[in-house]
Design an enzyme around this catalytic site. Structure first.
Site, PDB file in Angstrom:
ATOM      1  N   ALA A 210      13.960  21.221  75.822  1.00 53.51           N
ATOM      2  CA  ALA A 210      13.682  20.483  77.045  1.00 53.51           C
ATOM      3  C   ALA A 210      13.977  19.185  77.419  1.00 53.51           C
ATOM      4  O   ALA A 210      14.174  17.933  77.104  1.00 53.51           O
ATOM      5  CB  ALA A 210      12.186  20.590  76.943  1.00 53.51           C
TER       6      ALA A 210
ATOM      7  N   SER B 129      11.134  15.057  83.391  1.00 49.29           N
ATOM      8  CA  SER B 129      10.854  13.653  84.548  1.00 49.29           C
ATOM      9  C   SER B 129      11.062  12.421  83.912  1.00 49.29           C
ATOM     10  O   SER B 129      11.118  11.419  84.145  1.00 49.29           O
ATOM     11  CB  SER B 129      10.552  13.570  86.422  1.00 49.29           C
TER      12      SER B 129
ATOM     13  N   GLN C  16      12.230  13.251  76.947  1.00 47.98           N
ATOM     14  CA  GLN C  16      13.425  14.667  76.811  1.00 47.98           C
ATOM     15  C   GLN C  16      12.636  14.915  75.449  1.00 47.98           C
ATOM     16  O   GLN C  16      12.784  14.014  75.169  1.00 47.98           O
ATOM     17  CB  GLN C  16      14.368  14.787  76.816  1.00 47.98           C
ATOM     18  N   VAL C  17      12.628  16.139  74.583  1.00 50.51           N
ATOM     19  CA  VAL C  17      12.554  16.532  73.206  1.00 50.51           C
ATOM     20  C   VAL C  17      13.315  16.874  72.754  1.00 50.51           C
ATOM     21  O   VAL C  17      14.357  17.441  73.111  1.00 50.51           O
ATOM     22  CB  VAL C  17      11.770  17.808  73.393  1.00 50.51           C
TER      23      VAL C  17
ATOM     24  N   LYS D 101      10.078  13.288  71.051  1.00 53.05           N
ATOM     25  CA  LYS D 101      10.352  12.863  72.426  1.00 53.05           C
ATOM     26  C   LYS D 101      10.727  11.594  73.037  1.00 53.05           C
ATOM     27  O   LYS D 101       9.731  10.613  72.798  1.00 53.05           O
ATOM     28  CB  LYS D 101       8.205  12.872  73.269  1.00 53.05           C
TER      29      LYS D 101
ATOM     30  N   ASP E 185      -4.689  19.116  81.681  1.00 54.64           N
ATOM     31  CA  ASP E 185      -3.152  20.260  82.034  1.00 54.64           C
ATOM     32  C   ASP E 185      -2.698  21.152  81.665  1.00 54.64           C
ATOM     33  O   ASP E 185      -1.622  21.404  81.133  1.00 54.64           O
ATOM     34  CB  ASP E 185      -1.960  18.735  82.983  1.00 54.64           C
TER      35      ASP E 185
END
Length: 585
Positions: free
Chosen positions: A164, A167, A170-171, A185, A321
């Protein structure tokens, strides 16, 4: 007049569009606002707004002329096609094009219904950024610098294709030497420099707004941007996310059904976070594949709510979140919370205030409701407390006779936000974050279980907290602690007071709320007395002049004396009419 017209977005946009051509004074905007290193980014921001039909704001801010004189031409093409769109949609599109800093700032504003009207909130909730993954070749130098070696040598089966991309980072997936699966990450290379430039611009714009637009000072743009800057800088530090993940994991250690991924400390850095791989299905995917209320949905909703509420009301630090993409489900109704980059913190005092608000609503104590809201808003001199009390009474009456477990918490909090916004108050950031989490939790719970009731989950925690808060032991403990704090701080406070007095900086400010109005009335009365005396003198003088048999005559009366007498009568009649009118008011 619509009291909600004081919404921040509407006022801010109106002021920007109606402001003078340059709101910074005679000095160059570039000299006052920005260092030379940010000039290119400033041009990009101004051009993006211009292309989205917002060029008038760029011009009103005084940016277009100095940029063009500095050899940085603005690109105005494409604006005509977008002018038909609503303003909030054009702003949202512009923020998306400007990158992660502005996208996240818009997302922050979407959590502030006390500042923005519903149409702006709805539009900003749609903010997202289509992100292209960074090629592995560009990531490799940063990874080698952080790890001290090629990651393909340290990890087995390192997958160069990302799972994935976002912004911030990315992983990628990999395996440790012991065979355990992990995810890495990785922060996007060079993003900190761009974010720091954006934050400098935002902070300076906020300072400029407070200096030049007094009407917007009450919305504390500097404080808002500083809070956002701190939050975004924390999100860029992946080692801080690792510490938050470990802390939440320790707090949830006794919950056998909820967990967070294990942090692999050996490889975690500021720009790199390594976590144990978690298998499962995201809450969003699970809800898409199952009908609400079926299978393990109700049990998952209950366990997730219990975990989040424990974080809020017991631990004081919580996942801020919990949207469906950050919650994974596993067999046997187990949950995994992902992405602890955004956490909320709630002090014991704030928890007590929140509980006091709920209790005040259901005990019909409008005075306590007003006190809590004013305490949240801080020092707001222009608040009409009588009008706020009326709104509080109307708010309380809507829930009269209801029990805590019988009401919709989202509706209660929505009414609180409306009351705050319509009275020109501002919620503290931690309460705005809490309200957003409650909304996310309630929405996700209802997707899993149509009978989900968040209020019934909060009720036992609220009642227990209130009992503990008002127990004799806790009351005595708090009073003793407050008294001890007062005694400790008294010498320092007295020293500061005497120091100010010695330096001549001690000021005593006395405010009498109706004194200006009283002064205006005194001035008005003095003016009337003066005019009356002059009018009386004119009447007497012209009466004497009318007895002189010299000069032009009209019907045997001197013309000059007659004109003076008539003028004096007219002035006297006007003064009498003014007095009569003021008496009726």
């Amino acid at each position: 007049m619509d009291r909600a017209s004081g919404v921040w977005a509407t006022r801010a946009w109106g002021w920007l569009r109606a402001a003078p051509v340059s709101i910074v004074g005679p000095m160059s905007v570039l000299d006052v606002l920005f260092a030379a290193r940010d000039l290119g980014r400033l041009q990009e921001i101004a051009s993006t707004f211009a292309r989205h039909g917002l060029g008038d704001v760029v011009q009103r801010m005084g940016l277009s002329g100095p940029l063009e004189r500095a050899g940085r031409a603005l690109h105005w093409s494409g604006a005509d096609q977008l002018r038909e769109m609503p303003t909030h949609e054009r702003v949202r599109r512009a923020l998306e094009q400007l990158g992660p800093t502005f996208v996240k700032f818009g997302q922050l504003l979407a959590t502030r219904p006390d500042l923005l009207s519903p149409d702006w909130i709805t539009e900003f909730e749609r903010l997202h950024q289509a992100v292209t993954p960074v090629p592995f070749a560009e990531l490799l130098p940063q990874l080698e610098e952080d790890l001290g070696a090629d990651p393909r040598e340290l990890f087995e089966g390192f997958d160069e294709t990302p799972l994935a991309a976002g912004s911030i980072g990315q992983v990628h997936s990999a395996r440790l030497s012991d065979g355990r699966r992990v995810v890495l990450k990785i922060r996007r290379p060079g993003i900190r420099a761009k974010v720091e430039a954006d934050l400098r611009l935002l902070e300076r714009f906020a300072e400029l707004t407070e200096q030049e637009l007094p009407e917007l000072r009450r919305y504390r743009p500097v404080q808002m941007v500083r809070l956002f800057s701190r939050t975004l800088r924390e999100e860029l530090d992946l080692s801080l996310e690792a510490r938050n993940t470990e802390l939440i994991g320790r707090n949830l250690a006794d919950d056998e059904f909820v967990e967070v991924p294990e942090v692999i400390d050996e490889f975690t850095r500021e720009r790199l976070l390594v976590l144990a791989f978690v298998d499962g299905v995201s809450a969003g995917e699970w809800a898409h594949e199952h009908e609400p209320g079926t299978g393990e949905g109700p049990l998952l909703a209950a366990r997730g709510a219990d975990a989040i509420l424990k974080m809020i009301f017991v631990d004081g630090i919580y996942h801020a979140d919990p949207h469906p993409g950050n919650v994974f489900f596993q067999p046997q109704a187990r949950l995994v919370l992902l992405d602890c980059g955004m956490v909320g913190r709630l002090s014991e005092r704030r928890r007590e205030e929140f509980m006091n608000l709920l209790v005040a609503v259901f005990k019909r104590d409008e005075r306590r409701v007003v006190a809590v809201l004013l305490d949240w808003a801080g020092d707001e001199e222009e608040v009409d407390t009588e009008l706020l009390a009326q709104d509080a009474r109307a708010f309380i009456d809507r829930y009269h006779g209801a029990k805590l477990g019988d009401v919709d918490l989202q509706a209660v909090l929505g009414d609180v936000v409306d009351m705050v916004r319509e009275n020109g108050l501002i919620l503290p950031a931690d309460m705005s974050s809490l309200i957003r989490v409650f909304a996310l939790l309630d929405n996700l719970g209802r997707e899993l279980d149509p009978d989900f009731d968040l209020t019934s989950k909060i009720q036992p925690m609220a009642e227990r907290a209130i009992r503990e808060q008002h127990s004799l032991l806790n009351v005595l403990g708090r009073q003793t602690e407050d008294l001890a704090g007062l005694v400790r701080e008294l010498p320092r406070d007295l020293r500061q007071l005497f120091d100010k007095a010695r330096r001549g900086k001690l000021r005593l400010e006395v405010r009498v709320n109706r004194l200006p109005e009283f002064g205006d009335r005194i001035t008005e009365s003095a003016n009337r007395v003066t005019v009356g005396m002059i009018t009386a003198a004119l009447i007497v003088g012209t009466s004497i002049a009318m007895t002189v048999d010299k000069g032009p005559m009209l019907l045997g009366i001197p013309v000059l004396g007659l004109l003076g007498f008539l003028t004096s009568c007219a002035v006297g009649a006007g003064l009498l009419w003014s007095i009569l009118r003021s008496g009726r008011r």
